[in-house]
Design an enzyme around this catalytic site. Structure first.
Site, PDB file in Angstrom:
ATOM      1  N   ASP A   9       0.856  -1.187   0.000  1.00  0.00           N
ATOM      2  CA  ASP A   9       0.000   0.000   0.000  1.00  0.00           C
ATOM      3  C   ASP A   9       0.894   1.240   0.000  1.00  0.00           C
ATOM      4  O   ASP A   9       1.616   1.486   0.966  1.00  0.00           O
ATOM      5  CB  ASP A   9      -0.878  -0.057   1.258  1.00  0.00           C
ATOM      6  CG  ASP A   9      -1.807   1.134   1.410  1.00  0.00           C
ATOM      7  OD1 ASP A   9      -1.671   2.132   0.658  1.00  0.00           O
ATOM      8  OD2 ASP A   9      -2.668   1.071   2.305  1.00  0.00           O
ATOM      9  N   ILE A  10       0.824   2.016  -1.067  1.00  0.00           N
ATOM     10  CA  ILE A  10       1.706   3.190  -1.200  1.00  0.00           C
ATOM     11  C   ILE A  10       1.463   4.219  -0.093  1.00  0.00           C
ATOM     12  O   ILE A  10       2.381   4.940   0.287  1.00  0.00           O
ATOM     13  CB  ILE A  10       1.584   3.817  -2.604  1.00  0.00           C
ATOM     14  CG1 ILE A  10       2.790   4.730  -2.870  1.00  0.00           C
ATOM     15  CG2 ILE A  10       0.253   4.549  -2.775  1.00  0.00           C
ATOM     16  CD1 ILE A  10       3.007   5.074  -4.332  1.00  0.00           C
ATOM     17  N   ASN A  23      -5.454  13.051 -11.491  1.00  0.00           N
ATOM     18  CA  ASN A  23      -6.094  13.536 -12.713  1.00  0.00           C
ATOM     19  C   ASN A  23      -5.726  15.008 -12.883  1.00  0.00           C
ATOM     20  O   ASN A  23      -5.237  15.647 -11.958  1.00  0.00           O
ATOM     21  CB  ASN A  23      -7.613  13.307 -12.668  1.00  0.00           C
ATOM     22  CG  ASN A  23      -8.273  13.988 -11.482  1.00  0.00           C
ATOM     23  OD1 ASN A  23      -8.162  15.199 -11.300  1.00  0.00           O
ATOM     24  ND2 ASN A  23      -8.957  13.216 -10.656  1.00  0.00           N
ATOM     25  N   VAL A  32      -5.798   4.782  -6.545  1.00  0.00           N
ATOM     26  CA  VAL A  32      -4.694   5.253  -5.706  1.00  0.00           C
ATOM     27  C   VAL A  32      -4.898   6.729  -5.314  1.00  0.00           C
ATOM     28  O   VAL A  32      -4.574   7.134  -4.204  1.00  0.00           O
ATOM     29  CB  VAL A  32      -3.326   5.006  -6.387  1.00  0.00           C
ATOM     30  CG1 VAL A  32      -3.081   5.933  -7.553  1.00  0.00           C
ATOM     31  CG2 VAL A  32      -2.194   5.116  -5.389  1.00  0.00           C
ATOM     32  N   ASP A  33      -5.470   7.513  -6.212  1.00  0.00           N
ATOM     33  CA  ASP A  33      -5.726   8.933  -5.941  1.00  0.00           C
ATOM     34  C   ASP A  33      -6.648   9.071  -4.723  1.00  0.00           C
ATOM     35  O   ASP A  33      -6.358   9.814  -3.780  1.00  0.00           O
ATOM     36  CB  ASP A  33      -6.348   9.573  -7.186  1.00  0.00           C
ATOM     37  CG  ASP A  33      -6.351  11.091  -7.172  1.00  0.00           C
ATOM     38  OD1 ASP A  33      -5.684  11.707  -6.312  1.00  0.00           O
ATOM     39  OD2 ASP A  33      -7.018  11.679  -8.048  1.00  0.00           O
ATOM     40  N   SER A 120      -1.532   5.091 -14.610  1.00  0.00           N
ATOM     41  CA  SER A 120      -2.373   4.905 -15.802  1.00  0.00           C
ATOM     42  C   SER A 120      -2.825   3.475 -16.085  1.00  0.00           C
ATOM     43  O   SER A 120      -3.511   3.236 -17.079  1.00  0.00           O
ATOM     44  CB  SER A 120      -1.713   5.480 -17.066  1.00  0.00           C
ATOM     45  OG  SER A 120      -1.730   6.887 -17.057  1.00  0.00           O
ATOM     46  N   GLY A 122      -4.774   1.491 -14.144  1.00  0.00           N
ATOM     47  CA  GLY A 122      -6.073   1.135 -13.568  1.00  0.00           C
ATOM     48  C   GLY A 122      -7.196   1.580 -14.485  1.00  0.00           C
ATOM     49  O   GLY A 122      -7.298   1.153 -15.637  1.00  0.00           O
ATOM     50  N   TYR A 124      -7.505   4.144 -16.165  1.00  0.00           N
ATOM     51  CA  TYR A 124      -7.050   4.782 -17.406  1.00  0.00           C
ATOM     52  C   TYR A 124      -6.689   3.774 -18.492  1.00  0.00           C
ATOM     53  O   TYR A 124      -6.459   4.137 -19.631  1.00  0.00           O
ATOM     54  CB  TYR A 124      -5.862   5.713 -17.142  1.00  0.00           C
ATOM     55  CG  TYR A 124      -6.249   7.060 -16.531  1.00  0.00           C
ATOM     56  CD1 TYR A 124      -7.513   7.294 -15.993  1.00  0.00           C
ATOM     57  CD2 TYR A 124      -5.335   8.094 -16.493  1.00  0.00           C
ATOM     58  CE1 TYR A 124      -7.846   8.520 -15.439  1.00  0.00           C
ATOM     59  CE2 TYR A 124      -5.664   9.332 -15.937  1.00  0.00           C
ATOM     60  CZ  TYR A 124      -6.932   9.533 -15.418  1.00  0.00           C
ATOM     61  OH  TYR A 124      -7.257  10.757 -14.885  1.00  0.00           O
TER      62      TYR A 124
END
Length: 170
Positions: A9-10, A23, A32-33, A120, A122, A124
């Site tokens: 987990d980042i 975005n 993640v965002d 990008s 996921g 995206y």
């Protein structure tokens, strides 16, 4: 100056900066965002709003840096990767640019350690194998211009990306 991959987990990484797959509006989102904004608390959103108010967001391929808020990492670098549209829209160069600009932002602050998610890949829709190759190459190419950076960690939430990075970095 090393590169490594971890499965995890980042938002829990104890590094100088974590990179957010953001975005262009910088106002949070899913994946993640959403996880980074959720774990980091309102200070990150406030910093993103200030950047948005001053420069109108962040273009695809670029990156901006904010506080890490409540995260273990003191900084978040918000990198905007491209939406995959089949490969004819300069997506590969834009993805490489997002990684290069993240390294550049970290170097501007003199940071030593940085952790990347899988930008990008996921929602995206960027093909994962191509994204891994682009990420590693872009980071490797950027590090000579970023002498402060000692360790780059690619943090994979899912096993598929972890195995792809592991095969290429070991």
């Amino acid at each position: 100056m090393g590169m490594q991959v971890v499965h995890g987990d980042i938002t829990r990484m104890e590094v100088d900066a974590i990179v957010n797959a953001a975005n262009s509006g910088l106002l949070g989102g899913g994946g993640v965002d959403g996880a980074i904004h959720g774990a980091g608390g309102p200070a990150i959103m406030e910093a993103c709003r200030a950047i948005r108010d001053s420069q109108g967001g962040c273009p695809t391929g670029d990156a901006v840096i904010t506080t890490g808020g409540l995260l273990p990492a003191p900084y978040v670098i918000h990198a905007v990767g491209p939406v995959w549209r089949g490969g004819g829209d300069n997506e590969e160069e834009l993805l490489a640019s997002a990684y290069r600009n993240s390294i550049r932002r970290a170097a501007e602050k003199g940071l030593r350690t940085i952790a990347f998610p899988n930008i990008s890949t996921g929602i995206y829709g960027f093909p994962r194998e191509r994204a891994v190759d682009i990420a590693i190459a872009a980071v490797r190419d950027s590090l000579p211009q970023a002498p402060s950076i000692e360790q780059v960690t690619f943090v994979c939430f899912d096993d598929e990306n972890y195995q792809l990075y592991r095969a290429r970095l070991l």
